[in-house]
Design an enzyme around this catalytic site. Structure first.
Site, mmCIF file in Angstrom:
data_model
loop_
_atom_site.group_PDB
_atom_site.id
_atom_site.type_symbol
_atom_site.label_atom_id
_atom_site.label_comp_id
_atom_site.label_asym_id
_atom_site.label_seq_id
_atom_site.Cartn_x
_atom_site.Cartn_y
_atom_site.Cartn_z
ATOM 1 N N ASP A 93 11.455 -8.556 -7.541
ATOM 2 C CA ASP A 93 11.085 -7.365 -8.330
ATOM 3 C C ASP A 93 11.866 -7.350 -9.646
ATOM 4 O OD1 ASP A 93 9.691 -4.602 -6.907
ATOM 5 O OD2 ASP A 93 10.446 -4.461 -8.966
ATOM 6 N N PHE A 96 11.073 -2.429 -12.762
ATOM 7 C CA PHE A 96 10.506 -1.516 -13.767
ATOM 8 C C PHE A 96 10.007 -0.255 -13.057
ATOM 9 C CE2 PHE A 96 6.598 -0.267 -16.297
ATOM 10 C CZ PHE A 96 7.312 0.505 -17.207
ATOM 11 N N LYS A 151 0.544 -9.274 -19.572
ATOM 12 C CA LYS A 151 1.343 -10.458 -19.234
ATOM 13 C C LYS A 151 1.671 -10.493 -17.747
ATOM 14 C CE LYS A 151 3.770 -11.413 -23.535
ATOM 15 N NZ LYS A 151 5.100 -11.553 -24.147
ATOM 16 N N LYS A 165 0.181 -23.782 -5.643
ATOM 17 C CA LYS A 165 -0.386 -25.126 -5.768
ATOM 18 C C LYS A 165 0.659 -26.183 -5.385
ATOM 19 C CE LYS A 165 -1.976 -28.122 -9.455
ATOM 20 N NZ LYS A 165 -2.259 -28.192 -10.886
ATOM 21 N N TYR A 205 -4.789 -2.963 -17.834
ATOM 22 C CA TYR A 205 -4.664 -3.098 -16.379
ATOM 23 C C TYR A 205 -5.949 -3.667 -15.780
ATOM 24 C CZ TYR A 205 -3.564 -1.670 -11.564
ATOM 25 O OH TYR A 205 -3.312 -1.645 -10.220
HETATM 26 O O1 LIG Z 1 -3.674 5.339 -6.833
HETATM 27 C C1 LIG Z 1 -4.168 4.219 -6.978
HETATM 28 O O2 LIG Z 1 -4.072 3.419 -6.091
HETATM 29 C C2 LIG Z 1 -4.861 3.842 -8.255
HETATM 30 O O3 LIG Z 1 -4.336 4.709 -9.248
HETATM 31 C C3 LIG Z 1 -4.794 4.552 -10.560
HETATM 32 O O4 LIG Z 1 -6.083 5.009 -10.726
HETATM 33 P P1 LIG Z 1 -6.482 6.557 -10.810
HETATM 34 O O5 LIG Z 1 -7.556 6.744 -9.816
HETATM 35 O O6 LIG Z 1 -6.780 6.972 -12.191
HETATM 36 O O7 LIG Z 1 -5.199 7.335 -10.243
HETATM 37 P P2 LIG Z 1 -4.522 8.728 -10.610
HETATM 38 O O8 LIG Z 1 -3.680 8.638 -11.827
HETATM 39 O O9 LIG Z 1 -3.865 9.131 -9.359
HETATM 40 O O10 LIG Z 1 -5.723 9.719 -10.967
HETATM 41 C C4 LIG Z 1 -6.705 10.130 -10.053
HETATM 42 C C5 LIG Z 1 -7.467 11.292 -10.675
HETATM 43 O O11 LIG Z 1 -6.621 12.437 -10.697
HETATM 44 C C6 LIG Z 1 -6.502 12.937 -12.025
HETATM 45 N N1 LIG Z 1 -5.135 13.492 -12.193
HETATM 46 C C7 LIG Z 1 -4.036 12.710 -12.142
HETATM 47 C C8 LIG Z 1 -2.781 13.259 -12.252
HETATM 48 C C9 LIG Z 1 -2.659 14.643 -12.446
HETATM 49 O O12 LIG Z 1 -1.537 15.218 -12.553
HETATM 50 N N2 LIG Z 1 -3.782 15.385 -12.503
HETATM 51 C C10 LIG Z 1 -5.033 14.844 -12.379
HETATM 52 O O13 LIG Z 1 -6.040 15.597 -12.419
HETATM 53 C C11 LIG Z 1 -6.827 11.774 -12.941
HETATM 54 O O14 LIG Z 1 -7.287 12.206 -14.187
HETATM 55 C C12 LIG Z 1 -7.883 11.048 -12.113
HETATM 56 O O15 LIG Z 1 -9.136 11.629 -12.336
HETATM 57 C C13 LIG Z 1 -4.598 3.086 -10.919
HETATM 58 O O16 LIG Z 1 -5.103 2.806 -12.163
HETATM 59 C C14 LIG Z 1 -5.159 2.164 -9.898
HETATM 60 O O17 LIG Z 1 -4.863 0.848 -10.181
HETATM 61 C C15 LIG Z 1 -4.587 2.423 -8.583
HETATM 62 O O18 LIG Z 1 -5.172 1.552 -7.651
#
Ligand SMILES: O=C(O)[C@H]1O[C@H](OP(=O)(O)OP(=O)(O)OC[C@H]2O[C@@H](n3ccc(=O)[nH]c3=O)[C@H](O)[C@@H]2O)[C@H](O)[C@@H](O)[C@@H]1O
Length: 395
Positions: A93, A96, A151, A165, A205
């Site tokens: 790890d 980060f 990256k 590999k 991503y």
């Molecule tokens: O949790 C995961 O495993 C996934 O999370 C993210 O994808 P996302 O679905 O956008 O995850 P969140 O940031 O948890 O958002 C989910 C939804 O909740 C909303 N959200 C998030 C945070 C918040 O405080 N309030 C809120 O309404 C976001 O706008 C979104 O619509 C990552 O981009 C993915 O790679 C990952 O697999």
């Protein structure tokens, strides 16, 4: 029994569909309790460190396994599972988003090594299996330094493929539901090619993981590398960083502190949430299966974000208000895995109900808050502003 603050004890047996699942559930509760007690004993002055129990494997059964991102949220649960199974585990790890404390229980164990290294740089080791998890997964974290995110996915996966590999190790990539972008088909199956923005804020991503998948299949075709690809859907559970910024941790932390629950947009967007223990079972099954196409791992239990906020409010029993903030750019409007392939080729499906997983996660964050004081979850653009001011940082 864990308590649902509005409706009394939750009947876990009714929520878990079969006896094997119930047995696993009880075992994992016991495992967690044992780890908690051991950690408390280890914290006493002058105590010789004790470790959670591990299976005793014959040398021929024992594998040497590298887990990149091994101190992260998912990585640390995977390390835990593999260590308990009796394997030799190398957790790598760059810290980060990973934290040493996530794997603290194993530090000093003869089968375990924690390596501070960044996968963008090559790493040489003799292993039998590689789980390549290393990459920030929360939108505010992966957008903090988009170049570094690209990256990590591209060079990190390239380095792990090179290692696989040379050593003939089997390598598993943790890809993501984000490869489907803002999908036109619902639910999403592995045959769907996705609708991803090439230039938007999530592209570092999404496209990074898409290229990583492409490289996996190129190395298989060209060099015969033994590969596995998991597409992980939204996952939650203990060991999530309080500053993770994703919806589950944000809502729970806000609810526990009586702060406003922040919905981005109208809350009609949907997500399907899986508890981390189910994901780890799926990853281990996939790694040890014969199937080498991409496989969705997720729980099809779908909620609108509004419903999800209401469920957290009710479970925590908080007086928090639900408020709406502007939506984030390119936020997928719906997401739900089609897991028929995983059922067929792995015999895998999620066993833990979302509410059961949430009970445990709420308890975890309750302890984190007691331990470290107040938290303000990261807002979507908070980190981006920071990196813009410090251009060129850490690439
Ligand atoms: O949790 C995961 O495993 C996934 O999370 C993210 O994808 P996302 O679905 O956008 O995850 P969140 O940031 O948890 O958002 C989910 C939804 O909740 C909303 N959200 C998030 C945070 C918040 O405080 N309030 C809120 O309404 C976001 O706008 C979104 O619509 C990552 O981009 C993915 O790679 C990952 O697999």
């Amino acid at each position: 029994l864990p308590r649902d603050s509005h409706h009394g004890p939750i009947d876990i047996a009714a929520e878990i569909s079969n006896s094997e699942a119930l047995e696993n559930h009880v075992r994992s509760m016991v495992d967690r309790e044992v780890t908690r007690v051991i950690t408390t004993i280890n914290a006493q002055p002058g105590v010789v460190k004790q470790f959670p129990p591990t299976e005793k494997l014959l040398t021929t059964q024992q594998k040497r396994i590298l887990v990149t991102g091994g101190a992260g949220f998912v990585g640390s649960h995977l390390v835990d599972r593999l260590m308990r199974q009796g394997h030799i585990v190398y957790a790598l790890d760059n810290f980060f988003t990973g934290r040493k404390e996530n794997v603290e229980a194993w530090i000093g164990h003869p089968n375990f090594e924690l390596i501070h290294h960044d996968v963008v740089n090559p790493y040489m080791i003799e292993v039998d299996q590689i789980y390549n998890l290393a990459c920030p997964a929360s939108p505010p974290h992966y957008q903090y330094n988009p170049v570094k995110t690209i990256k990590t996915s591209v060079e990190g996966t390239l380095n792990m493929l090179g290692l696989a590999k040379r050593t003939k190790a089997r390598v598993l990539l943790t890809s993501t539901s984000e490869v489907y972008g803002d999908p036109e088909v619902h639910p999403q199956s592995e045959t769907y090619h996705g609708r991803v923005s090439i230039t938007g804020p999530r592209a570092c991503y999404d496209e990074g993981k898409r290229v990583a998948e492409t490289m996996m299949y190129a190395y298989k075709k060209q060099d015969g590398v033994d590969i596995r690809v998991a597409r992980i859907f939204n996952t939650f559970g203990e060991n999530m960083h309080p500053d993770d910024g994703r919806v589950v941790s944000n809502f729970i932390i806000q609810a526990l502190q009586g702060k406003d629950i922040t919905i981005y947009g109208d809350g009609k967007q949907t997500r399907s949430f899986q508890y981390v223990e189910d994901l780890v079972s799926g990853l281990v099954k996939l790694m040890n299966s014969d199937y080498d196409g991409p496989v969705n791992l997720g729980n099809p239990d779908e909620y609108t974000i509004r419903e999800f906020a209401e469920m957290i409010v009710q479970m925590v029993g908080t007086k928090s208000k639900i408020v709406h903030l502007p939506s984030t750019q390119d936020d997928p409007s719906r997401r739900k895995p089609d897991i028929s392939l995983a059922k067929r080729v792995l015999g895998w499906e999620p066993k833990v109900h979302v509410r059961t997983g949430l009970e445990r996660t709420i308890e975890y964050f309750r302890h984190e808050l007691e331990r470290t004081g107040k938290f303000s979850p990261i807002k979507p653009d908070e980190l981006k502003g920071f990196v813009a001011k410090k251009s060129g940082k850490g690439n």
